[in-house]
Scaffold this active site. Sequence first.
Site, PDB file in Angstrom:
ATOM      1  N   ASP A  78      -9.976  -6.066 -10.534  1.00 51.73           N
ATOM      2  CA  ASP A  78      -9.549  -6.191  -8.990  1.00 51.73           C
ATOM      3  C   ASP A  78      -8.807  -4.404  -9.053  1.00 51.73           C
ATOM      4  O   ASP A  78      -7.978  -4.326  -9.479  1.00 51.73           O
ATOM      5  CB  ASP A  78      -8.774  -7.055  -8.877  1.00 51.73           C
ATOM      6  CG  ASP A  78      -7.914  -7.034  -7.256  1.00 51.73           C
ATOM      7  OD1 ASP A  78      -8.519  -6.124  -6.446  1.00 51.73           O
ATOM      8  OD2 ASP A  78      -7.171  -7.981  -7.008  1.00 51.73           O
ATOM      9  N   ASP A  93      -6.230 -11.552  -0.520  1.00 51.58           N
ATOM     10  CA  ASP A  93      -4.946 -11.010  -1.077  1.00 51.58           C
ATOM     11  C   ASP A  93      -3.780 -11.290  -0.285  1.00 51.58           C
ATOM     12  O   ASP A  93      -3.385 -10.684   0.940  1.00 51.58           O
ATOM     13  CB  ASP A  93      -5.039  -9.570  -1.245  1.00 51.58           C
ATOM     14  CG  ASP A  93      -6.090  -9.038  -2.353  1.00 51.58           C
ATOM     15  OD1 ASP A  93      -5.739  -9.479  -3.531  1.00 51.58           O
ATOM     16  OD2 ASP A  93      -6.965  -8.241  -2.122  1.00 51.58           O
TER      17      ASP A  93
HETATM   18  C1  DX5 Z   1      -4.403  -4.858  -4.378  1.00 45.99           C
HETATM   19  C2  DX5 Z   1      -5.501  -6.041  -4.371  1.00 45.99           C
HETATM   20  C3  DX5 Z   1      -6.783  -5.639  -4.236  1.00 45.99           C
HETATM   21  C4  DX5 Z   1      -7.241  -4.812  -3.401  1.00 45.99           C
HETATM   22  C5  DX5 Z   1      -8.512  -4.254  -3.480  1.00 45.99           C
HETATM   23  O1  DX5 Z   1      -3.114  -5.459  -4.458  1.00 45.99           O
HETATM   24  O2  DX5 Z   1      -5.226  -7.002  -5.256  1.00 45.99           O
HETATM   25  O3  DX5 Z   1      -7.670  -6.959  -3.903  1.00 45.99           O
HETATM   26  O4  DX5 Z   1      -7.246  -5.277  -1.878  1.00 45.99           O
HETATM   27  O5  DX5 Z   1      -8.717  -3.248  -2.672  1.00 45.99           O
HETATM   28  P1  DX5 Z   1      -9.723  -1.810  -3.257  1.00 45.99           P
HETATM   29  O6  DX5 Z   1     -11.063  -2.601  -3.230  1.00 45.99           O
HETATM   30  O7  DX5 Z   1      -9.951  -1.068  -1.895  1.00 45.99           O
HETATM   31  O8  DX5 Z   1      -9.078  -1.278  -4.097  1.00 45.99           O
HETATM   32 ZN    ZN Z   2      -6.681  -8.882  -5.506  1.00 44.57          ZN
END
Ligand code: DX5
Ligand code: ZN
Length: 223
Positions: free
Chosen positions: A177, A39
Amino acid sequence: MATDRKQQISPSILSADFAELGDQVRSVIDAGCQVLHLDVMDGQYVPNISFGPMVVKAVRSITDVHLESHLMIAEPDKYIENFIRAGSDTVLVHPSTCRSVGDTLARIHDLGSLAGLVINPDEALELTLPYIDQLDQVLIMSVFPGFGGQTFISSVLDPLSEILDTFKKNDILIEIDGGINRKTLPALTELGLDRFVAGSAVFNKQSSPAENYTELTSLLHSD
Ligand code: DX5
Ligand code: ZN
């Protein structure tokens, strides 16, 4: 671009302990993980800054698994080459950040990477349709981009079924996601999605990344 439709967890290293990043990555890979989600945030497109190509390169130096870079940055065209040279196998961009979405996707392919579009919870999945022939992947955001550890927004599932068929017919990998954990994942495995990003559910203090990854993977469809 034949798509492997076996369901997968894609751990996002955003929630990893960066002082131990190598060990954290090895932990999930030793548990069988074949794809990692990176990310990238620039403090402009999203109100948070994470990391850039140097971290992609560092991860690439310790593993051959598939690396997907999710670019949450204001001017992706300027940096796509850097991310691909650093070792990204897939580059995912938000359409509103591209000057010309078609040109950006073409450039990603020309540079030797797979390409995908990311759709936010307040955007229509139909935004992808003009580019359907250029897409290897669609990433459906189930949180607003910017931070790990947010709550899953279930309304993103409402408009899914018809357009998922279109993606499938075009051999496009479908990923979701945000907010995915052992509670939210079971209901998602029935919907025809291929890949599930999990950040804080994999990298946390409760259990090792390998244990968390293995538990989440056990909830997937095995066929
Ligand atoms: C949010 C990101 C995600 C995030 C997912 O901007 O794109 O990939 O890191 O994190 P969790 O699984 O903790 O929601
Ligand atoms: Zn992401």
